[in-house]
Write a protein that holds these residues in place. Structure first.
Motif, mmCIF file in Angstrom:
data_model
loop_
_atom_site.group_PDB
_atom_site.id
_atom_site.type_symbol
_atom_site.label_atom_id
_atom_site.label_comp_id
_atom_site.label_asym_id
_atom_site.label_seq_id
_atom_site.Cartn_x
_atom_site.Cartn_y
_atom_site.Cartn_z
ATOM 1 N N GLU A 15 0.824 -1.210 0.000
ATOM 2 C CA GLU A 15 0.000 0.000 0.000
ATOM 3 C C GLU A 15 0.858 1.260 0.000
ATOM 4 O O GLU A 15 0.530 2.255 -0.654
ATOM 5 C CB GLU A 15 -0.923 -0.019 1.222
ATOM 6 C CG GLU A 15 -1.856 1.175 1.307
ATOM 7 C CD GLU A 15 -2.693 1.146 2.574
ATOM 8 O OE1 GLU A 15 -3.772 1.785 2.577
ATOM 9 O OE2 GLU A 15 -2.282 0.490 3.561
ATOM 10 N N ASP A 16 1.972 1.206 0.717
ATOM 11 C CA ASP A 16 2.852 2.367 0.797
ATOM 12 C C ASP A 16 3.596 2.592 -0.520
ATOM 13 O O ASP A 16 3.841 3.734 -0.910
ATOM 14 C CB ASP A 16 3.838 2.184 1.951
ATOM 15 C CG ASP A 16 3.134 1.891 3.266
ATOM 16 O OD1 ASP A 16 2.152 2.598 3.572
ATOM 17 O OD2 ASP A 16 3.542 0.942 3.961
ATOM 18 N N GLU B 80 1.496 6.666 -7.024
ATOM 19 C CA GLU B 80 0.371 7.462 -7.504
ATOM 20 C C GLU B 80 0.603 8.955 -7.317
ATOM 21 O O GLU B 80 0.205 9.767 -8.168
ATOM 22 C CB GLU B 80 -0.906 7.034 -6.766
ATOM 23 C CG GLU B 80 -1.386 5.639 -7.149
ATOM 24 C CD GLU B 80 -2.608 5.223 -6.358
ATOM 25 O OE1 GLU B 80 -3.298 4.289 -6.804
ATOM 26 O OE2 GLU B 80 -2.873 5.820 -5.289
ATOM 27 N N GLN B 81 1.254 9.322 -6.226
ATOM 28 C CA GLN B 81 1.467 10.752 -5.966
ATOM 29 C C GLN B 81 2.569 11.336 -6.850
ATOM 30 O O GLN B 81 2.409 12.407 -7.431
ATOM 31 C CB GLN B 81 1.795 10.969 -4.490
ATOM 32 C CG GLN B 81 0.718 10.515 -3.531
ATOM 33 C CD GLN B 81 -0.635 11.127 -3.835
ATOM 34 O OE1 GLN B 81 -0.744 12.309 -4.147
ATOM 35 N NE2 GLN B 81 -1.689 10.317 -3.740
ATOM 36 N N LYS C 167 -3.544 8.836 2.784
ATOM 37 C CA LYS C 167 -4.295 8.802 1.525
ATOM 38 C C LYS C 167 -5.629 9.526 1.609
ATOM 39 O O LYS C 167 -6.123 10.040 0.601
ATOM 40 C CB LYS C 167 -4.497 7.364 1.069
ATOM 41 C CG LYS C 167 -5.293 6.498 2.035
ATOM 42 C CD LYS C 167 -5.372 5.063 1.523
ATOM 43 C CE LYS C 167 -6.140 4.168 2.486
ATOM 44 N NZ LYS C 167 -6.198 2.772 1.985
ATOM 45 N N ASP C 168 -6.227 9.583 2.780
ATOM 46 C CA ASP C 168 -7.505 10.276 2.936
ATOM 47 C C ASP C 168 -7.393 11.479 3.874
ATOM 48 O O ASP C 168 -8.406 11.974 4.377
ATOM 49 C CB ASP C 168 -8.567 9.311 3.480
ATOM 50 C CG ASP C 168 -8.839 8.159 2.528
ATOM 51 O OD1 ASP C 168 -8.874 8.402 1.302
ATOM 52 O OD2 ASP C 168 -8.996 7.020 3.009
ATOM 53 N N SER C 169 -6.178 11.960 4.094
ATOM 54 C CA SER C 169 -5.980 13.047 5.047
ATOM 55 C C SER C 169 -6.438 14.379 4.454
ATOM 56 O O SER C 169 -6.384 14.583 3.235
ATOM 57 C CB SER C 169 -4.502 13.155 5.434
ATOM 58 O OG SER C 169 -3.716 13.469 4.301
ATOM 59 N N PRO C 170 -6.932 15.308 5.283
ATOM 60 C CA PRO C 170 -7.352 16.634 4.791
ATOM 61 C C PRO C 170 -6.177 17.345 4.116
ATOM 62 O O PRO C 170 -5.048 17.298 4.590
ATOM 63 C CB PRO C 170 -7.773 17.359 6.075
ATOM 64 C CG PRO C 170 -8.085 16.271 7.052
ATOM 65 C CD PRO C 170 -7.149 15.145 6.721
ATOM 66 N N GLY C 171 -6.456 17.996 3.021
ATOM 67 C CA GLY C 171 -5.402 18.695 2.302
ATOM 68 C C GLY C 171 -4.707 17.861 1.261
ATOM 69 O O GLY C 171 -3.960 18.380 0.433
ATOM 70 N N GLY C 172 -4.931 16.526 1.291
ATOM 71 C CA GLY C 172 -4.343 15.646 0.290
ATOM 72 C C GLY C 172 -2.832 15.704 0.278
ATOM 73 O O GLY C 172 -2.187 15.985 1.291
#
Length: 579
Positions: free
Chosen positions: A143-144, A150-151, A204-209
């Motif tokens: 996952e990491d 992806e980023q 992955k779902d943190s505010p601010g992306g």
């Protein structure tokens, strides 16, 4: 009755004696006032010291640093700093790490193996240690790897994203501990990937992306230390031993990074409140540190960034190479280096190559002789005139509109350097203003004409070349297709795309860059062929490699400058403090 009388008599005698003593004292004072005899000595008591004694804590080391500001994401250009590099070394896991000789080696505290398992398709298989986990007990796993891929393949302003854009797919098995990465083309530089893995399950779902990832700390650690506290107001970062680290624990209980300057560091080292220093120093600070003598060992540590002026052809004002070359012709590099380094050791690391930093083994200057380092007003006038500008009342304009450039400071501490660029442009008749945008490295910011800030130094040669001058297009798997144009001479810049902080794309250069990435042509050969063209295009104007002074008190052992560009925190698991 006799006893009472006796007591009263004794009291009268004592009172009389007190009166006589007082009279005698007055007489002494009177006589002293009429003679040259010195007054009787004063009896003093010792004044309490303002500095409290400090009990030595052998489990703690305090490190003086220049700044604790800015983001902490090692994968973002806008977050590059000594602090970011240092924290990543002790908080984030990596597949490969740089050794003392500069060669990448598998980090066996995290990995079991990593190797190319098939040639067609080109697949690299990674095996992560079963016990490797984040400090919240989540496993370090596929996952990491996917999150980082992806980023970095899509996010603008990222460090070394070109290699990730060559990845076609990532699959996993055995609970995510075996990761298979499939590339669209052969990629000999695959060892440069998946350094400083991030905890995907928390980010992955943190505010601010991605833009806000690690803006104010680390949600979890995958290294020997964990982040306990980040207090920017107090200027302090506290790291504590990661009790969930799966391999041999470190000797220290905690490392405290404390903001200071050279004078404060010297004072703290003398009092024992600080044991190490890692900060840039100017000429005055270098002299202060040298005054500590044998109490400390001082070592220069070349940084992982090069201070650079980026001339961004994505902006309308800088689209013509004649204008960019004119801007270079009015700059005084010596003055810029003096402002940026304050005459400190970093001023000795002048950067005269576009990719290779001055501290790299085998470094050689590649700057052509016709690229000036001192102001050349005649050349600037010739170039601006050829671009359609005329000089009116000492200012350059075209069709009645002044040449007015926007300068962005790539980091807060680059504001003075950006202001010096502004001053030099003003002397040459070019108007400008200085801004500090949130992400100055975003190639889509067409309003930024010049960017004054750090660029990553070293690393894989082909990846670095692609990161600065490569295009993103359909040829790169995983990238969003973007329009490119045919190769054109440096006179007019091709259609810019969002593949590098310049927003620049030359199809001819890009073909050579891709040949280096895939190993079709040796990277050194490609660089030798395209670097002269890139110098003439006046896209980047390197100044100097950033550098810090490592100051180590004799009470601490195991501290060294560390592997090239990695810094001393790469060896922090070996630090010990004597009782």
């Amino acid at each position: 009755m006799r006893r009472v009388v006796a007591r009263r008599g004794a009291a009268r005698r004592r009172a009389g004696a007190a009166v006589k003593a007082a009279a005698a004292a007055v007489a002494v004072v009177a006589v002293a006032g009429c003679t040259n005899a010195p007054p009787p000595p004063l009896v003093t008591t010792e004044i309490a010291r303002t500095e409290t004694s400090r009990v030595v804590d052998p489990g703690e080391v305090v490190v003086g640093v220049g700044s604790v500001d800015g983001g902490l994401n090692p994968h973002k250009l806008s977050d590059q700093s000594t602090l970011t590099t240092s924290l990543a070394q002790v908080l984030l896991p990596s597949v490969f790490r740089t050794g003392p000789d500069g060669v990448r080696r598998l980090d066996r505290t995290v990995m079991v193996s990593a190797e190319v398992t098939t040639a067609e398709p080109y697949v690299v298989t990674y095996r992560v240690r079963q016990e490797a986990a984040w400090s919240d007990s989540a496993p370090i796993a596929a996952e990491d790897f996917v999150y980082l891929w992806e980023q970095l393949r899509e996010s603008p302003g990222s460090v070394d994203g070109a290699g990730y854009r060559l990845i076609e797919n990532i699959s996993a098995r055995e609970g995510g501990k075996v990761v298979e990465v499939t590339f669209a083309q052969p990629y000999p530089g695959w060892r440069s990937l998946f350094s400083d893995l991030l905890p995907a399950h928390l980010l992955k779902d943190s505010p601010g992306g991605w833009g806000g990832a690690l803006a104010d700390g680390y949600p979890a650690s995958g290294g020997p230390y964990s982040l306990r506290q980040l207090d920017r107001d107090r200027g302090e970062v506290v790291l504590e031993r990661n009790d969930r680290y799966w391999t041999e624990p470190v000797a220290l209980d905690r490392i405290v990074l404390r903001r200071t300057d050279a004078a404060g560091l010297v004072g703290a080292l003398r009092t024992g409140h600080t044991q190490l220093g890692l900060l840039p120093v100017d000429a005055e600070g270098e002299a202060l540190v040298d005054g500590l003598g044998a109490e400390v060992v001082t070592t220069p540590v070349p940084g992982s960034t090069v201070a650079t002026v980026l001339l961004r052809p994505v902006s309308e004002a800088m689209r013509q190479s004649a204008v960019r070359r004119a801007v270079v012709a009015v700059l005084d590099r010596a003055e810029l280096v003096e402002v940026g380094t304050g005459g400190g050791p970093a001023g000795q690391l002048l950067a005269d190559a576009l990719i290779t930093p001055p501290s790299a083994p085998g470094y050689r200057a590649t700057r052509p002789s016709d690229v000036p380092v001192k102001p050349d007003p005649a050349l600037a006038r010739q170039l601006l005139t050829s671009a359609g500008y005329t000089e009116e009342s000492g200012m350059w304009e075209r069709a009645g509109t002044p040449l007015n450039l926007t300068i962005a400071a790539g980091r807060e501490d680059y504001t003075d350097l950006a202001a010096e660029v502004q001053r030099q442009l003003s002397v040459a008749g070019i108007q400008s203003r200085v801004l500090t945008p949130a992400d100055p490295y975003d190639p889509d910011q067409e309003t930024v004409d010049l960017l004054v800030g750090p660029l990553p130094a070293g690393g894989d040669l082909a990846v670095a070349l692609a990161g600065r001058f490569g295009c993103a297009g359909e040829a790169e798997a995983g990238a969003t297709p973007t329009p490119t144009t045919s190769s054109t001479p440096p006179g007019d810049t091709p259609e810019p795309v969002a593949a590098n902080p310049l927003g620049y794309c030359d199809k001819g250069v890009d073909e050579s860059v891709k040949a280096a990435l895939t190993g079709a042509t040796p990277a050194a050969e490609v660089l030798a062929s395209v670097e002269p063209r890139l110098w003439q295009a006046a896209l980047v104007y390197p100044l100097y490699q950033e550098s810090s002074q490592l100051v180590v008190h004799r009470s601490v052992t195991g501290v060294a400058a560390g592997p090239p560009l990695a810094g001393p925190f790469a060896l922090a698991d070996e630090w010990k403090r004597q009782s």
